[in-house]
Design a protein around this motif. Structure first.
Motif, PDB file in Angstrom:
ATOM      1  N   ALA A 129      61.450  53.939  23.321  1.00 27.33           N
ATOM      2  CA  ALA A 129      61.158  54.402  23.410  1.00 27.33           C
ATOM      3  C   ALA A 129      60.886  55.879  22.185  1.00 27.33           C
ATOM      4  O   ALA A 129      61.807  56.299  21.498  1.00 27.33           O
ATOM      5  CB  ALA A 129      60.766  55.632  24.522  1.00 27.33           C
ATOM      6  N   PRO A 130      59.545  56.491  21.389  1.00 27.06           N
ATOM      7  CA  PRO A 130      59.563  57.658  20.837  1.00 27.06           C
ATOM      8  C   PRO A 130      60.562  58.679  21.147  1.00 27.06           C
ATOM      9  O   PRO A 130      60.286  58.889  22.136  1.00 27.06           O
ATOM     10  CB  PRO A 130      58.160  57.535  20.674  1.00 27.06           C
ATOM     11  CG  PRO A 130      57.514  57.680  21.007  1.00 27.06           C
ATOM     12  CD  PRO A 130      58.222  56.281  22.260  1.00 27.06           C
ATOM     13  N   VAL A 131      61.206  59.929  19.974  1.00 24.94           N
ATOM     14  CA  VAL A 131      62.002  60.625  21.077  1.00 24.94           C
ATOM     15  C   VAL A 131      61.689  62.137  20.030  1.00 24.94           C
ATOM     16  O   VAL A 131      61.041  61.933  18.874  1.00 24.94           O
ATOM     17  CB  VAL A 131      63.233  60.283  20.966  1.00 24.94           C
ATOM     18  CG1 VAL A 131      63.797  62.034  21.792  1.00 24.94           C
ATOM     19  CG2 VAL A 131      63.920  59.819  21.530  1.00 24.94           C
ATOM     20  N   VAL A 132      61.179  63.233  20.788  1.00 26.83           N
ATOM     21  CA  VAL A 132      60.919  64.576  20.329  1.00 26.83           C
ATOM     22  C   VAL A 132      62.298  64.977  20.044  1.00 26.83           C
ATOM     23  O   VAL A 132      63.127  65.157  20.970  1.00 26.83           O
ATOM     24  CB  VAL A 132      60.097  64.854  21.149  1.00 26.83           C
ATOM     25  CG1 VAL A 132      59.936  66.714  20.532  1.00 26.83           C
ATOM     26  CG2 VAL A 132      58.521  64.770  21.513  1.00 26.83           C
ATOM     27  N   GLN A 133      61.872  65.354  18.709  1.00 28.29           N
ATOM     28  CA  GLN A 133      63.962  66.448  18.062  1.00 28.29           C
ATOM     29  C   GLN A 133      63.424  67.026  18.677  1.00 28.29           C
ATOM     30  O   GLN A 133      62.595  67.867  18.003  1.00 28.29           O
ATOM     31  CB  GLN A 133      64.374  65.271  17.300  1.00 28.29           C
ATOM     32  CG  GLN A 133      64.579  63.235  17.586  1.00 28.29           C
ATOM     33  CD  GLN A 133      65.316  63.196  16.253  1.00 28.29           C
ATOM     34  OE1 GLN A 133      64.819  63.311  15.182  1.00 28.29           O
ATOM     35  NE2 GLN A 133      66.325  62.180  16.716  1.00 28.29           N
ATOM     36  N   GLY A 134      64.826  68.208  18.291  1.00 24.53           N
ATOM     37  CA  GLY A 134      65.099  69.680  18.047  1.00 24.53           C
ATOM     38  C   GLY A 134      64.312  70.544  18.801  1.00 24.53           C
ATOM     39  O   GLY A 134      64.162  70.180  20.335  1.00 24.53           O
ATOM     40  N   MET A 135      63.265  71.002  18.550  1.00 21.90           N
ATOM     41  CA  MET A 135      62.423  72.504  19.278  1.00 21.90           C
ATOM     42  C   MET A 135      63.588  73.093  19.943  1.00 21.90           C
ATOM     43  O   MET A 135      62.841  73.354  20.965  1.00 21.90           O
ATOM     44  CB  MET A 135      61.560  71.690  19.459  1.00 21.90           C
ATOM     45  CG  MET A 135      60.760  70.959  18.113  1.00 21.90           C
ATOM     46  SD  MET A 135      58.697  70.705  19.543  1.00 21.90           S
ATOM     47  CE  MET A 135      58.253  71.597  19.956  1.00 21.90           C
ATOM     48  N   THR A 136      64.718  73.570  20.032  1.00 23.18           N
ATOM     49  CA  THR A 136      65.521  73.873  21.064  1.00 23.18           C
ATOM     50  C   THR A 136      65.261  75.140  20.481  1.00 23.18           C
ATOM     51  O   THR A 136      65.686  76.566  21.444  1.00 23.18           O
ATOM     52  CB  THR A 136      67.225  73.516  20.853  1.00 23.18           C
ATOM     53  OG1 THR A 136      67.398  73.925  19.698  1.00 23.18           O
ATOM     54  CG2 THR A 136      66.965  72.175  21.641  1.00 23.18           C
ATOM     55  N   ARG A 137      65.172  76.056  19.294  1.00 20.84           N
ATOM     56  CA  ARG A 137      64.808  77.746  18.721  1.00 20.84           C
ATOM     57  C   ARG A 137      63.342  77.698  19.442  1.00 20.84           C
ATOM     58  O   ARG A 137      62.826  77.326  19.117  1.00 20.84           O
ATOM     59  CB  ARG A 137      65.433  78.023  17.505  1.00 20.84           C
ATOM     60  CG  ARG A 137      66.472  77.838  17.481  1.00 20.84           C
ATOM     61  CD  ARG A 137      66.520  78.215  16.115  1.00 20.84           C
ATOM     62  NE  ARG A 137      68.476  77.783  15.664  1.00 20.84           N
ATOM     63  CZ  ARG A 137      69.149  78.979  15.798  1.00 20.84           C
ATOM     64  NH1 ARG A 137      68.381  80.169  16.346  1.00 20.84           N
ATOM     65  NH2 ARG A 137      70.297  79.104  15.468  1.00 20.84           N
ATOM     66  N   SER A 193      59.349  63.583  26.558  1.00 23.80           N
ATOM     67  CA  SER A 193      58.592  64.726  25.643  1.00 23.80           C
ATOM     68  C   SER A 193      59.737  66.138  25.914  1.00 23.80           C
ATOM     69  O   SER A 193      60.422  65.235  26.794  1.00 23.80           O
ATOM     70  CB  SER A 193      57.381  65.407  27.145  1.00 23.80           C
ATOM     71  OG  SER A 193      58.461  65.191  28.565  1.00 23.80           O
ATOM     72  N   LEU A 194      59.836  66.851  25.672  1.00 22.12           N
ATOM     73  CA  LEU A 194      59.836  68.744  25.304  1.00 22.12           C
ATOM     74  C   LEU A 194      59.600  69.343  26.022  1.00 22.12           C
ATOM     75  O   LEU A 194      58.235  69.865  25.082  1.00 22.12           O
ATOM     76  CB  LEU A 194      61.189  68.093  23.600  1.00 22.12           C
ATOM     77  CG  LEU A 194      62.479  69.085  23.507  1.00 22.12           C
ATOM     78  CD1 LEU A 194      63.368  68.646  24.841  1.00 22.12           C
ATOM     79  CD2 LEU A 194      62.310  68.894  22.053  1.00 22.12           C
TER      80      LEU A 194
END
Length: 357
Positions: free
Chosen positions: A120-128, A194-195
């Motif tokens: 599956a595609p992955v949403v990366q980062g976005m922790t800040r 999702s994220l």
């Protein structure tokens, strides 16, 4: 109250949640004292006393879906385990001081555990967190790692039910606060991941304060911001050029006299606060005029006082006794005397003399 909850590491059944610590325990503060008499006359401020809070935050209680998770922690972070894959959890944190007083719960942070299927595609980062100010569109961009099939949709979901589509979207917020946002990516094979991220809206400009009465030398500015933090401070004195002030506690150096000062403080999201102030810079003590008879003939002579200062007086003392600024006092002839006057900034003037026969 703890702020800015976020999850820098996230898996199917575990997550690490961190937050900004409550500003209390160990925080330095400066205190000054001013004495005021029954007539409203105020003394000069005492020297600043540096103290440090001792009854600040001792522990944090972490609530997951309203239930405390584990024992209280002493650091602003917690490792959560035993979570269900692909599930939303609402996380809140309560700060508790050494006396047992608890803060209000923090704004809820929505944590979504990973449920990514193979390929599956992955949403990366976005922790800040993403910062913005009220009614200004903020750009949200998803970093997507494609899977084995082409990406079909990228959908942003807000807690009020609104959705936007696209790798990059813009959204404005009318009120200050913290807004959890979910981004979900789906490929042509209907596999998705999702994220959650957090948008923090700062609608308040920094607070700025400058005393109207100061002594010559560096003048400390009181500047603070409740959310995003102060990005820059500029000062303009009179008709001179504006110049940037640096440091955590910026200061101005002002010459004696009346100065028009303009201070502009900008926070990290562009909220601006400007103050214009007439500042009186006074480093001189009061003026003391003592008028006595030209040739006193008795043991005591009447001496008329005229004590003045452009910014006001806090005390006039003759030989250790407080008197009015325009008092007439009886002083011993042939003895040494001392008149001391202090203005509202603590500037002092002493007149020592002997009444000769």
């Amino acid at each position: 109250m703890p702020t800015t909850l976020r999850a820098p590491t996230l898996a199917t059944t575990t997550a690490t949640v961190i937050w900004n610590a409550s500003v209390d325990a160990g925080t330095p503060f400066g205190y000054t004292a001013v004495a005021t008499d029954a007539a409203g006359n105020a003394s000069a401020a005492s020297p600043e006393l540096a103290v440090r809070a001792t009854s600040g935050t001792a522990t944090y209680r972490v609530l997951v879906d309203g239930v405390q998770r584990g024992e209280p922690v002493t650091e602003p972070r917690i490792a959560l385990t035993g979570l269900e894959p692909g599930t939303d959890y609402q996380v809140r944190v309560i700060a508790v001081d050494v006396e047992g007083n608890a803060s209000a719960p923090s704004t809820a942070f929505v944590l979504h555990t990973d449920d990514t299927e193979p390929g599956a595609p992955v949403v990366q980062g976005m922790t800040r967190p993403v910062w913005t100010r009220t009614n200004v569109a903020v750009r949200l961009t998803a970093k997507v790692k494609p899977g084995t099939a082409p990406v079909r949709t990228v959908v942003w979901r807000f807690l009020n039910g609104d959705t936007l589509q696209g790798v990059t979207v813009k959204r404005s917020f009318a009120k200050p606060g913290s807004y959890p946002v979910q981004v979900k990516v789906t490929d042509a094979a209907a596999r998705a991941s999702s994220l959650w991220t957090l948008v923090i809206v700062d609608g308040t400009a920094p607070t700025v304060d400058l005393p109207a009465l100061v002594r010559p030398g560096p003048v400390q500015l009181a500047i603070a911001d409740d959310r995003s933090g102060v990005a820059s401070v500029a000062a303009r004195i009179g008709e001179g050029p504006a110049r940037r002030l640096t440091g955590r506690r910026p200061a101005l150096r002002l010459a004696e006299g009346r100065q028009r000062v303009r201070i502009t403080a900008t926070d990290r999201v562009g909220n601006v606060r400007t103050i214009d102030r007439q500042v009186v810079v006074d480093g001189s003590g009061p003026t003391i005029i003592a008028t006595a008879p030209a040739a006193p003939r008795a043991e005591l002579a009447e001496v008329r006082l005229d004590v003045s200062d452009p910014i006001g007086l806090t005390s006039v003392v003759v030989d250790g006794r407080a008197v009015r600024r325009d008092a007439t006092v009886r002083l011993a002839v042939g003895a040494a005397h001392r008149i001391e006057a202090v203005d509202r900034l603590g500037n002092r003037r002493v007149l020592a003399f002997t009444l000769d026969e």
